[in-house]
Design a protein around this motif. Structure first.
Motif, PDB file in Angstrom:
ATOM      1  N   UNK A 294       3.124   9.853  24.918  1.00 24.20           N
ATOM      2  CA  UNK A 294       1.685   9.568  24.830  1.00 24.20           C
ATOM      3  C   UNK A 294       1.313   8.431  25.787  1.00 24.20           C
ATOM      4  N   UNK A 295       2.145   7.399  25.822  1.00 26.37           N
ATOM      5  CA  UNK A 295       1.887   6.277  26.737  1.00 26.37           C
ATOM      6  C   UNK A 295       1.885   6.755  28.183  1.00 26.37           C
ATOM      7  N   UNK A 296       2.871   7.570  28.530  1.00 30.11           N
ATOM      8  CA  UNK A 296       2.980   8.065  29.907  1.00 30.11           C
ATOM      9  C   UNK A 296       1.779   8.931  30.271  1.00 30.11           C
ATOM     10  N   UNK A 297       1.361   9.799  29.351  1.00 32.32           N
ATOM     11  CA  UNK A 297       0.191  10.645  29.614  1.00 32.32           C
ATOM     12  C   UNK A 297      -1.046   9.777  29.823  1.00 32.32           C
ATOM     13  N   UNK A 298      -1.223   8.775  28.967  1.00 30.83           N
ATOM     14  CA  UNK A 298      -2.380   7.895  29.109  1.00 30.83           C
ATOM     15  C   UNK A 298      -2.389   7.156  30.429  1.00 30.83           C
ATOM     16  N   UNK A 299      -1.229   6.608  30.812  1.00 28.55           N
ATOM     17  CA  UNK A 299      -1.143   5.887  32.081  1.00 28.55           C
ATOM     18  C   UNK A 299      -1.346   6.832  33.258  1.00 28.55           C
ATOM     19  N   UNK A 300      -0.801   8.047  33.156  1.00 30.69           N
ATOM     20  CA  UNK A 300      -0.976   9.032  34.221  1.00 30.69           C
ATOM     21  C   UNK A 300      -2.447   9.370  34.428  1.00 30.69           C
ATOM     22  N   UNK A 301      -3.202   9.484  33.339  1.00 28.88           N
ATOM     23  CA  UNK A 301      -4.643   9.716  33.459  1.00 28.88           C
ATOM     24  C   UNK A 301      -5.337   8.508  34.077  1.00 28.88           C
ATOM     25  N   UNK A 302      -4.930   7.308  33.670  1.00 31.93           N
ATOM     26  CA  UNK A 302      -5.597   6.092  34.145  1.00 31.93           C
ATOM     27  C   UNK A 302      -5.405   5.867  35.635  1.00 31.93           C
ATOM     28  N   UNK A 303      -4.206   6.159  36.152  1.00 31.18           N
ATOM     29  CA  UNK A 303      -3.928   5.928  37.574  1.00 31.18           C
ATOM     30  C   UNK A 303      -3.960   7.212  38.389  1.00 31.18           C
ATOM     31  N   UNK A 304      -4.363   8.322  37.774  1.00 33.23           N
ATOM     32  CA  UNK A 304      -4.587   9.591  38.450  1.00 33.23           C
ATOM     33  C   UNK A 304      -3.335  10.155  39.122  1.00 33.23           C
ATOM     34  N   UNK A 305      -2.287  10.286  38.329  1.00 29.54           N
ATOM     35  CA  UNK A 305      -1.081  10.958  38.805  1.00 29.54           C
ATOM     36  C   UNK A 305      -1.418  12.426  39.063  1.00 29.54           C
ATOM     37  N   UNK A 306      -0.970  13.012  40.165  1.00 21.49           N
ATOM     38  CA  UNK A 306      -1.267  14.433  40.436  1.00 21.49           C
ATOM     39  C   UNK A 306      -0.877  15.325  39.262  1.00 21.49           C
ATOM     40  N   UNK A 307      -1.721  16.331  38.983  1.00 21.69           N
ATOM     41  CA  UNK A 307      -1.494  17.185  37.824  1.00 21.69           C
ATOM     42  C   UNK A 307      -0.135  17.860  37.870  1.00 21.69           C
ATOM     43  N   UNK A 308       0.321  18.235  39.066  1.00 25.01           N
ATOM     44  CA  UNK A 308       1.585  18.965  39.175  1.00 25.01           C
ATOM     45  C   UNK A 308       2.785  18.108  38.767  1.00 25.01           C
ATOM     46  N   UNK A 309       2.605  16.778  38.735  1.00 22.68           N
ATOM     47  CA  UNK A 309       3.711  15.887  38.382  1.00 22.68           C
ATOM     48  C   UNK A 309       3.640  15.418  36.931  1.00 22.68           C
ATOM     49  N   UNK A 310       2.645  15.868  36.176  1.00 19.25           N
ATOM     50  CA  UNK A 310       2.442  15.354  34.818  1.00 19.25           C
ATOM     51  C   UNK A 310       3.630  15.681  33.918  1.00 19.25           C
ATOM     52  N   UNK A 311       4.131  16.914  33.999  1.00 16.61           N
ATOM     53  CA  UNK A 311       5.247  17.285  33.118  1.00 16.61           C
ATOM     54  C   UNK A 311       6.510  16.505  33.458  1.00 16.61           C
ATOM     55  N   UNK A 312       6.672  16.175  34.727  1.00 18.97           N
ATOM     56  CA  UNK A 312       7.857  15.431  35.142  1.00 18.97           C
ATOM     57  C   UNK A 312       7.822  14.004  34.603  1.00 18.97           C
ATOM     58  N   UNK A 313       6.682  13.327  34.730  1.00 19.59           N
ATOM     59  CA  UNK A 313       6.603  11.944  34.257  1.00 19.59           C
ATOM     60  C   UNK A 313       6.726  11.874  32.739  1.00 19.59           C
ATOM     61  N   UNK A 314       6.241  12.899  32.044  1.00 19.75           N
ATOM     62  CA  UNK A 314       6.403  12.930  30.580  1.00 19.75           C
ATOM     63  C   UNK A 314       7.881  13.049  30.219  1.00 19.75           C
ATOM     64  N   UNK A 315       8.578  13.932  30.905  1.00 21.97           N
ATOM     65  CA  UNK A 315       9.999  14.129  30.638  1.00 21.97           C
ATOM     66  C   UNK A 315      10.797  12.863  30.948  1.00 21.97           C
ATOM     67  N   UNK A 316      10.506  12.238  32.081  1.00 23.76           N
ATOM     68  CA  UNK A 316      11.247  11.041  32.457  1.00 23.76           C
ATOM     69  C   UNK A 316      10.830   9.828  31.624  1.00 23.76           C
ATOM     70  N   UNK A 317       9.590   9.819  31.128  1.00 20.34           N
ATOM     71  CA  UNK A 317       9.177   8.753  30.215  1.00 20.34           C
ATOM     72  C   UNK A 317       9.979   8.790  28.927  1.00 20.34           C
ATOM     73  N   UNK A 318      10.188   9.995  28.396  1.00 18.54           N
ATOM     74  CA  UNK A 318      11.019  10.146  27.200  1.00 18.54           C
ATOM     75  C   UNK A 318      12.470   9.773  27.511  1.00 18.54           C
ATOM     76  N   UNK A 319      12.943  10.141  28.700  1.00 14.34           N
ATOM     77  CA  UNK A 319      14.305   9.782  29.100  1.00 14.34           C
ATOM     78  C   UNK A 319      14.466   8.267  29.193  1.00 14.34           C
ATOM     79  N   UNK A 320      13.469   7.594  29.765  1.00 16.63           N
ATOM     80  CA  UNK A 320      13.525   6.141  29.879  1.00 16.63           C
ATOM     81  C   UNK A 320      13.632   5.486  28.507  1.00 16.63           C
ATOM     82  N   UNK A 321      12.822   5.943  27.571  1.00  6.93           N
ATOM     83  CA  UNK A 321      12.862   5.375  26.226  1.00  6.93           C
ATOM     84  C   UNK A 321      14.200   5.658  25.546  1.00  6.93           C
TER      85      UNK A 321
END
Length: 452
Positions: A294-321
């Motif tokens: 949820x944090x990663x999705x929120x930050x991705x929206x705030x800083x406008x991460x490209x849509x095609x990379x959204x699933x990747x940052x979510x996966x790696x955000x969970x991996x980081x935690x």
């Protein structure tokens, strides 16, 4: 006489061509630098573009907000210099990605300068990928997810959502009125304890102080610690130091706002107490991983991460935690657990960046937001306000965690780019890793970049 006129005309044409290339190069570097790229990425971009357009003997440099480009005319041996002052910087990863792709095209196959400027103008003037109201919701999701991540219940998560929404709304209004950033952060930091006090009155059983921690995480998420460490380790000491001072200024404003508001609440009998257990059991792990997403999705929206990379940052955000929790439970401590988590995410980001065609910088920074040390910083503030010297140690630990996140991620990219690509010559020319440029991972590709 005719030969003299012809030579002068050729010289004038070359000078005009040189100025046009330098102007295009400066504009491209300015866009990626203001959108979140490091000084080394912007410098490497300038060197690669001018080289691709046939300009040799070009020197590029960045000093905090000043971008400089100099070229020596091989005929007259006169230098042509250009400089730009970058007055405003904000994270915009969609613009950064689009400009990085344009730079890749220009390096591989230089196009007409007029056409290149038109493409850049389209990127700069295009509508934001995410509207303002959705970006504000994104920051609110960062706060709500952070509240759950540190043990807050539904009431605390809702309060954190409201608090972070108010913070973004008020600080944006102050920014439009050109209020200095320090005072914006003071106001933002003061809002968290006030909302926590309301929660304490409405729901006494709730751990209201976690609302403050959530707002701290939200406010620290956009701090330039990552860029400051990158610039410093890459040899841009003045730029890195200036950005570190900026990060310290923001953190100082946050500390001032939180401590001042908490002190005021203490005068009226409302005390904020930390009650958060960092130890995690397997039963809690799914909830924490979901909160980090949820944090990663929120930050991705705030800083406008490209849509095609959204699933990747979510996966790696969970991996980081997950890596962070595994490290702390194994007894590695906060700093080393953060560094190892950042290292693992950085290695995965090198592969993911190729899959979704997005610079590694965008993926790494977004995925590591859940590890921002808001809880440690707030515990230090509370201890320090009570006269406990251990508060200073907690605040230094928070700074060490932030530095370790950046250093671990940078080290992973340096290892990847040194072993996997680009060419060794590029590594001799630039000290640190390039994370916002289209560096091809392979020895036989991207020859123009390899020849910088």
């Amino acid at each position: 006489m005719s030969n003299g006129y012809r030579t002068e005309a050729i010289s004038l044409d070359y000078a005009a061509y040189t100025r046009a290339v330098m102007d295009l190069t400066m504009r491209l570097a300015e866009v990626i630098f203001t959108a979140g790229a490091g000084a080394e990425d912007a410098t490497a971009a300038m060197m690669a573009i001018t080289r691709a357009y046939g300009l040799k003997g070009t020197d590029a440099n960045i000093t905090h907000t000043i971008i400089q480009l100099t070229h020596e005319d091989p005929v007259s041996h006169e230098s042509i210099s250009r400089s730009r002052n970058v007055k405003y910087r904000s994270l915009d990863y969609s613009k950064l990605t689009a400009t990085s792709e344009l730079i890749a095209d220009l390096i591989e196959e230089p196009m007409d300068i007029v056409e290149a400027r038109k493409r850049l103008a389209v990127i700069v003037s295009s509508k934001p990928q995410v509207p303002v109201w959705l970006r504000r919701i994104g920051w609110s999701l960062v706060g709500a997810g952070a509240a759950v991540l540190i043990g807050g219940g539904p009431v605390v998560a809702l309060a954190a959502f409201v608090a972070t929404y108010l913070i973004d709304l008020i600080t944006s209004a102050l920014d439009h009125r050109q209020v200095p950033l320090f005072y914006q952060t003071v106001v933002g930091g003061a809002i968290g304890p006030l909302v926590a006090a309301v929660v304490q009155i409405v729901e006494p059983a709730a751990n209201s102080s976690l609302v403050v921690v959530a707002t701290i995480i939200m406010l620290l998420a956009g701090v330039t610690t990552f860029g400051a460490v990158h610039d410093t380790l890459s040899g841009f000491y003045l730029t890195g130091t200036a950005r570190m001072v900026e990060a310290l200024l923001i953190t100082g404003g946050l500390v001032t706002g939180v401590s001042g508001s908490a002190l005021l609440l203490g005068k009226v009998g409302l005390q904020l107490q930390i009650d958060a257990n960092p130890f995690v059991t397997l039963a809690e792990l799914p909830i924490l991983l979901a909160a980090s997403v949820v944090i990663v999705i929120g930050f991705a929206l705030a800083v406008q991460v490209p849509w095609r990379a959204l699933w990747v940052v979510c996966l790696l955000g969970a991996l980081a935690e997950f890596l962070y929790i595994a490290g702390t439970n194994a007894g590695f401590g906060l700093v080393w657990s953060s560094a190892s988590s950042a290292m693992g995410v950085g290695l995965a980001a090198a592969v993911a960046a190729r899959i979704v065609r997005t610079p590694p910088l965008v993926i790494m920074v977004t995925a590591l937001v859940p590890l921002v040390p808001g809880l440690t910083l707030f515990r230090g503030l509370m201890q320090f306000s009570e006269g406990d010297i251990n508060g200073l140690l907690s605040m230094l630990t928070a700074a060490a965690v932030a530095m370790s996140l950046a250093a671990g991620a940078l080290l992973s990219q340096y290892v990847v780019q040194y072993i996997w690509g680009p060419a060794r010559r590029l590594q001799r020319r630039f000290v640190g890793p390039l994370m916002a440029l289209p560096v091809r991972m392979g020895r036989g590709t991207s020859k123009r970049i390899d020849r910088i």
